[in-house]
Scaffold this motif. Structure first.
Motif, PDB file in Angstrom:
ATOM      1  N   LYS A 162     -18.013   8.297 -12.252  1.00  8.58           N
ATOM      2  CA  LYS A 162     -17.587   7.240 -13.345  1.00  8.58           C
ATOM      3  C   LYS A 162     -16.641   5.875 -12.866  1.00  8.58           C
ATOM      4  O   LYS A 162     -17.189   5.001 -13.539  1.00  8.58           O
ATOM      5  CB  LYS A 162     -17.430   8.026 -14.850  1.00  8.58           C
ATOM      6  N   TYR A 163     -15.420   6.384 -12.335  1.00  7.00           N
ATOM      7  CA  TYR A 163     -14.214   5.697 -13.012  1.00  7.00           C
ATOM      8  C   TYR A 163     -13.658   5.704 -10.915  1.00  7.00           C
ATOM      9  O   TYR A 163     -12.795   4.166 -11.620  1.00  7.00           O
ATOM     10  CB  TYR A 163     -13.013   6.269 -13.041  1.00  7.00           C
ATOM     11  N   GLY A 164     -14.143   6.182 -10.930  1.00  2.00           N
ATOM     12  CA  GLY A 164     -13.628   5.373  -9.099  1.00  2.00           C
ATOM     13  C   GLY A 164     -12.274   6.072  -8.752  1.00  2.00           C
ATOM     14  O   GLY A 164     -11.726   6.010  -9.829  1.00  2.00           O
ATOM     15  N   CYS A 165     -11.402   6.219  -8.220  1.00  2.00           N
ATOM     16  CA  CYS A 165     -10.522   6.561  -7.465  1.00  2.00           C
ATOM     17  C   CYS A 165      -9.311   5.323  -6.578  1.00  2.00           C
ATOM     18  O   CYS A 165      -9.734   4.549  -6.232  1.00  2.00           O
ATOM     19  CB  CYS A 165     -10.503   7.597  -6.446  1.00  2.00           C
ATOM     20  N   ALA A 166      -8.044   5.531  -6.796  1.00  2.00           N
ATOM     21  CA  ALA A 166      -7.209   4.115  -6.525  1.00  2.00           C
ATOM     22  C   ALA A 166      -7.380   4.237  -5.406  1.00  2.00           C
ATOM     23  O   ALA A 166      -7.344   5.174  -4.658  1.00  2.00           O
ATOM     24  CB  ALA A 166      -5.783   4.586  -7.403  1.00  2.00           C
ATOM     25  N   ASN A 167      -7.096   3.534  -4.443  1.00  4.83           N
ATOM     26  CA  ASN A 167      -6.495   3.093  -3.442  1.00  4.83           C
ATOM     27  C   ASN A 167      -5.668   4.405  -2.203  1.00  4.83           C
ATOM     28  O   ASN A 167      -4.505   4.342  -3.191  1.00  4.83           O
ATOM     29  CB  ASN A 167      -6.239   1.751  -2.640  1.00  4.83           C
ATOM     30  N   PRO A 168      -5.563   4.741  -1.485  1.00  2.00           N
ATOM     31  CA  PRO A 168      -4.619   6.307  -0.668  1.00  2.00           C
ATOM     32  C   PRO A 168      -2.837   5.683  -0.226  1.00  2.00           C
ATOM     33  O   PRO A 168      -2.337   6.202  -0.976  1.00  2.00           O
ATOM     34  CB  PRO A 168      -5.253   5.986   0.314  1.00  2.00           C
ATOM     35  N   SER A 169      -2.876   4.586  -0.062  1.00  2.35           N
ATOM     36  CA  SER A 169      -1.946   3.740   0.242  1.00  2.35           C
ATOM     37  C   SER A 169      -1.485   3.090  -1.110  1.00  2.35           C
ATOM     38  O   SER A 169       0.202   3.331  -1.341  1.00  2.35           O
ATOM     39  CB  SER A 169      -2.353   2.110   0.757  1.00  2.35           C
ATOM     40  N   SER A 170      -2.098   2.460  -2.465  1.00  5.53           N
ATOM     41  CA  SER A 170      -1.551   2.231  -3.671  1.00  5.53           C
ATOM     42  C   SER A 170      -0.468   3.770  -4.410  1.00  5.53           C
ATOM     43  O   SER A 170      -0.041   3.818  -4.518  1.00  5.53           O
ATOM     44  CB  SER A 170      -2.365   1.464  -4.585  1.00  5.53           C
ATOM     45  N   ILE A 171      -1.183   5.073  -3.966  1.00  2.93           N
ATOM     46  CA  ILE A 171      -0.719   5.952  -4.797  1.00  2.93           C
ATOM     47  C   ILE A 171       0.432   6.421  -3.772  1.00  2.93           C
ATOM     48  O   ILE A 171       1.323   6.819  -4.233  1.00  2.93           O
ATOM     49  CB  ILE A 171      -2.151   7.326  -4.579  1.00  2.93           C
ATOM     50  N   ARG A 172       0.224   6.612  -2.401  1.00  3.99           N
ATOM     51  CA  ARG A 172       1.214   6.562  -1.691  1.00  3.99           C
ATOM     52  C   ARG A 172       2.768   5.983  -2.628  1.00  3.99           C
ATOM     53  O   ARG A 172       3.408   6.274  -2.703  1.00  3.99           O
ATOM     54  CB  ARG A 172       0.608   6.044  -0.359  1.00  3.99           C
ATOM     55  N   THR A 173       2.382   4.530  -2.296  1.00  4.20           N
ATOM     56  CA  THR A 173       3.179   3.727  -3.473  1.00  4.20           C
ATOM     57  C   THR A 173       4.314   4.697  -4.368  1.00  4.20           C
ATOM     58  O   THR A 173       5.092   4.217  -4.191  1.00  4.20           O
ATOM     59  CB  THR A 173       2.367   1.993  -3.122  1.00  4.20           C
ATOM     60  N   PHE A 174       3.337   4.636  -5.023  1.00  2.00           N
ATOM     61  CA  PHE A 174       3.921   5.344  -6.419  1.00  2.00           C
ATOM     62  C   PHE A 174       4.357   6.049  -6.422  1.00  2.00           C
ATOM     63  O   PHE A 174       5.553   6.299  -6.793  1.00  2.00           O
ATOM     64  CB  PHE A 174       2.415   5.713  -7.170  1.00  2.00           C
ATOM     65  N   PHE A 175       3.950   7.591  -5.298  1.00  2.00           N
ATOM     66  CA  PHE A 175       5.202   9.127  -5.397  1.00  2.00           C
ATOM     67  C   PHE A 175       5.914   8.156  -4.183  1.00  2.00           C
ATOM     68  O   PHE A 175       7.104   9.250  -4.454  1.00  2.00           O
ATOM     69  CB  PHE A 175       3.407   9.550  -4.897  1.00  2.00           C
ATOM     70  N   ASP A 176       5.936   7.232  -3.369  1.00  5.13           N
ATOM     71  CA  ASP A 176       7.312   7.096  -2.684  1.00  5.13           C
ATOM     72  C   ASP A 176       8.589   6.720  -3.300  1.00  5.13           C
ATOM     73  O   ASP A 176       9.172   6.305  -3.556  1.00  5.13           O
ATOM     74  CB  ASP A 176       6.617   5.624  -1.995  1.00  5.13           C
ATOM     75  N   GLN A 177       7.702   5.805  -4.652  1.00  6.99           N
ATOM     76  CA  GLN A 177       9.220   5.474  -5.627  1.00  6.99           C
ATOM     77  C   GLN A 177       9.155   6.595  -6.701  1.00  6.99           C
ATOM     78  O   GLN A 177       8.926   7.017  -6.785  1.00  6.99           O
ATOM     79  CB  GLN A 177       8.757   4.067  -6.043  1.00  6.99           C
ATOM     80  N   SER A 178      10.436   6.112  -7.456  1.00  7.99           N
ATOM     81  CA  SER A 178      10.918   6.845  -8.710  1.00  7.99           C
ATOM     82  C   SER A 178      10.169   6.726  -9.292  1.00  7.99           C
ATOM     83  O   SER A 178       9.360   5.472 -10.266  1.00  7.99           O
ATOM     84  CB  SER A 178      12.549   6.709  -8.890  1.00  7.99           C
ATOM     85  N   PHE A 179       9.848   8.064 -10.123  1.00  7.03           N
ATOM     86  CA  PHE A 179       9.570   7.179 -11.602  1.00  7.03           C
ATOM     87  C   PHE A 179       9.625   6.593 -12.795  1.00  7.03           C
ATOM     88  O   PHE A 179      11.052   6.918 -12.718  1.00  7.03           O
ATOM     89  CB  PHE A 179       9.325   8.945 -12.231  1.00  7.03           C
ATOM     90  N   GLU A 180       9.375   5.441 -13.477  1.00 12.98           N
ATOM     91  CA  GLU A 180       9.736   4.838 -14.130  1.00 12.98           C
ATOM     92  C   GLU A 180      10.045   5.491 -15.526  1.00 12.98           C
ATOM     93  O   GLU A 180       9.251   6.182 -15.831  1.00 12.98           O
ATOM     94  CB  GLU A 180       8.975   3.405 -14.207  1.00 12.98           C
ATOM     95  N   THR A 181      11.086   5.030 -15.984  1.00 12.97           N
ATOM     96  CA  THR A 181      10.938   5.760 -18.482  1.00 12.97           C
ATOM     97  C   THR A 181      10.655   4.268 -19.302  1.00 12.97           C
ATOM     98  O   THR A 181      10.109   4.961 -20.088  1.00 12.97           O
ATOM     99  CB  THR A 181      12.881   5.471 -18.009  1.00 12.97           C
ATOM    100  N   THR A 182      10.157   3.318 -18.141  1.00 17.44           N
ATOM    101  CA  THR A 182       9.513   2.668 -19.242  1.00 17.44           C
ATOM    102  C   THR A 182       7.733   2.729 -18.751  1.00 17.44           C
ATOM    103  O   THR A 182       7.396   3.081 -17.497  1.00 17.44           O
ATOM    104  CB  THR A 182      10.331   1.357 -19.454  1.00 17.44           C
TER     105      THR A 182
END
Length: 377
Positions: free
Chosen positions: A137-157
């Protein structure tokens, strides 16, 4: 049946049965046999997955499992909500997979707290099939973009923009229940007040898996840290490290957030409303079935106790119930229409304790998921 359930629960958390009632001692042989059968079934099932006789499904996004070793009070669902918010704040749209036990009270609570955001909640016993419907129904995010998110620190905002494509799955109530799904992070929640009971598997004890299952965990979180002694913390941590010395151990607690009136579920009542008020606290957590079946008696008891408090204090008391009890049957509390009945909503916080804090928890979560997911894609 409920009396038997209560007796079994008492046995599960009794280490020394020397002075136990005769009924308790008479049930021990039967519970021991049942516990042994349960343990054998766990071993067989686990070996079938290890030998690849039963296949594990790999989802196209990182899977974070939040599970527990023992019965209730572990903070599992509040941790699911906590991690969900971390992901959303970092621009990741998560899918929560939950079975919906006890009438789906946990799913209802998650929906109430997360409504209006990008989080999806899938309810069903077959987690893989449920996930497939949401991906379709919603699809899944691109693996490379997911990896980028987890390679960076979690934002506070809050992220300014977020895709509604699913970027991560959070498995509510993981551990032994759902070996059919591969996971990239295994978080085990422990009830710090009594993490292992008598140390036996159900039904003789409260453990749903043997303590050796801690070896599979990537992170262990000891819940209710604010209610236990420093010595207890050291003992719990020592037991955990005895199974896996390298495992990161964190600590959490529940913090009251706000209240709402049962007659107006979308209302917001500040905690200060309870200041200088006469309060009757009611909870049936851990006994949902009994609470629903005997609700007539329970409402009568609540009303009687409220009347007693009113006579003593010359003021109408406010009845406060837990959010889980409200979700199990919200209508029954409206029978107390002559009193104000408020529902207490709380949130999980990672405590700064024994050299750990929320920032270290976030970085550990990010690091483990990034490392495992990068290998799998």
């Amino acid at each position: 049946m409920e009396k038997l359930r209560k007796v079994v629960n008492e046995i599960a958390y009794t280490r020394d049965r020397t002075n136990s009632p005769a009924l308790h001692r008479s049930l021990v042989p039967f519970l021991t046999f049942a516990s042994s059968l349960y343990g054998v079934a766990l071993q067989i099932r686990r070996s079938l997955y290890r030998s690849s006789f039963l296949q594990q499904h790999r989802l196209p996004v990182p899977v974070i499992s939040v599970g527990n070793l023992s019965w209730g009070g572990n903070g599992k669902t509040p941790m699911v909500e906590f991690i969900t918010q971390l992901l959303v704040d970092s621009g990741i749209s998560p899918l929560i997979l939950t079975r919906g036990y006890a009438g789906g009270d946990e799913a209802k609570m998650l929906e109430r707290h997360l409504q209006g955001g990008p989080t999806k909640i899938g309810v069903g016993a077959n987690r893989a099939a449920t996930a497939a419907l949401f991906f379709e129904k919603y699809g899944c995010a691109n693996p490379s973009s997911i990896r980028t998110f987890f390679d960076q620190s979690f934002e506070t905002t809050q992220a300014k923009t977020i895709s509604h494509k699913i970027g991560s799955v959070i498995l509510d109530d993981g551990m032994q229940q759902h070996w059919s799904l591969c996971r990239d992070l295994e978080i085990v929640m422990l009830n710090g007040l009594d993490p292992w009971g008598n140390g036996n598997l159900v039904p003789l004890g409260p453990l749903r898996e043997p303590l050796a299952a801690l070896e599979r965990a990537d992170i262990v979180v000891v819940h209710h840290v604010d209610l236990i002694t420093e010595q207890s913390l050291r003992d719990i941590e020592s037991t955990i490290k005895g199974f896996k010395n390298s495992i990161p151990v964190f600590f959490s607690k529940m913090v009251p957030k706000y209240l709402f009136d049962v007659k107006k579920a979308k209302s917001y009542v500040a905690l200060e409303a309870l200041c200088d008020a006469t309060v009757l606290c009611v909870s049936a957590i851990g006994s949902a079935e009994a609470f629903v079946r005997t609700i007539g008696m329970d409402v009568e008891t609540m009303s009687r106790r409220a009347n007693g408090l009113e006579n003593k204090s010359n003021s109408k008391p406010i009845i406060v119930v837990t959010e889980k009890d409200y979700n199990r049957d919200s209508e029954i509390f409206k029978c107390l229409d002559s009193y104000t009945v408020l529902v207490l909503c709380s949130e999980l916080q990672i405590s700064s304790c024994r050299g750990t804090d929320v920032d270290r928890f976030k970085s550990t979560l990010r690091r483990v998921v990034a490392a495992k997911f990068c290998v799998s894609i």
